[in-house]
Scaffold this active site. Structure first.
Site, PDB file in Angstrom:
ATOM      1  CG  ASN A 142      23.258 -55.344 -15.396  1.00 15.11           C
ATOM      2  OD1 ASN A 142      24.063 -56.271 -15.451  1.00 15.11           O
ATOM      3  ND2 ASN A 142      23.342 -54.305 -16.225  1.00 15.11           N
TER       4      ASN A 142
ATOM      5  CG  ASP B  77      28.301 -54.755 -23.744  1.00 10.67           C
ATOM      6  OD1 ASP B  77      27.068 -54.912 -23.633  1.00 10.67           O
ATOM      7  OD2 ASP B  77      28.836 -53.641 -23.855  1.00 10.67           O
TER       8      ASP B  77
END
Ligand code: FPP
Length: 246
Positions: free
Chosen positions: A72, A24
């Protein structure tokens, strides 16, 4: 706990035997430099190469990386397309590097929504790296843990309804065989970069007993040394699996 066998070299290192990473912070890395998000993802792909090499050097037998989640797809179309482009590039151009690291690649996730050329390249990359034995590298693409668990449940329900299995025979081992990670030992260490402290629908079943390590470093800046620090932290912790320990 998973009943899947540990990799052949698992007994020769004190652990962790399987490190899973939520990579991340690519976007924030780019934003801090006034760059487009794709620049962060590109540097993120460099970090993937670095960390696979580092994990192999540290003797970690299994590494699983969360590259693209089922959620996503809701990102802007251009960013999704950039990420798929990076993936295409990776699958075609990293095979020699994977071979140098003795890495066997497996892609975990629902392939139905991926473009057909990517699905083909995944199959080829998996086939070409199949004989590598130093480290298993799993890359999660279009992966979501709830979706995985629901699919496993439906599959077992269908088999039970068809009389192929008895409901009472559904135990943890039987359930795990329906998961996308069938045959992969559970992660014992889960790392998330960038300071966020969430699991975000990643390996929910498999991480039941994983040690969680959250680091502030953004993924593009993540180095072998950071991985090593997380391994040291893992070894410091006492793992009791719900018991009282020694
Ligand atoms: C999270 O950062 C990262 C992703 C959603 C994508 C991960 C992709 C890579 C590391 C590169 C491609 C991978 C391979 C295997 C070629 P974010 O975009 O959510 O960052 P932010 O939270 O700072 O916005």
């Amino acid at each position: 706990m998973s009943t899947a066998p540990l990799p052949a070299n698992a007994g020769t290192v004190p652990g962790p035997h399987h490190v899973a990473i939520i990579m991340d912070g690519n976007g924030r890395w780019a934003k801090a430099r006034g760059l487009p998000r794709v620049a962060g993802h590109r540097r993120g792909a460099d970090a993937v190469r670095r960390i696979i090499r580092g994990a192999a050097e540290l003797g970690i037998p299994v590494l699983t990386l969360f590259a693209f989640s089922t959620e996503n797809w809701t990102r802007p179309q251009a960013e999704v397309s950039d990420l798929m482009g990076l993936l295409r590039h990776y699958l075609k151009h990293e095979l020699d590097e994977l071979a140098r690291n003795g890495a066997r690649l497996r892609v975990i996730g629902d392939r139905d929504r991926l473009a057909s050329d990517i699905v083909r390249d995944i199959g080829e990359a998996e086939a070409k790296t199949r004989g590598n034995t130093r480290i298993d590298v799993n890359i999660c693409i279009n992966y979501g843990a709830r979706d995985e668990i629901l699919r496993a449940t439906r599959s077992l329900a269908r088999k039970a309804a068809a009389g192929e299995i008895a409901v009472d025979d559904i135990d943890e081992a039987r359930f795990e065989r329906e998961l996308l990670t069938a045959g992969v030992p559970d992660p014992d260490l889960l790392i998330r970069t960038s300071g966020e402290q969430r699991i975000s629908n990643f390996l929910l079943w498999q991480c039941a007993y994983a040690e969680l390590v959250f680091v502030d470093t953004l993924w593009p800046d993540f180095e072998k040394g950071h991985l090593e620090e997380a391994v040291v932290e893992f070894r410091r912790r006492e793992r009791r699996y719900g018991g009282v320990g020694s």
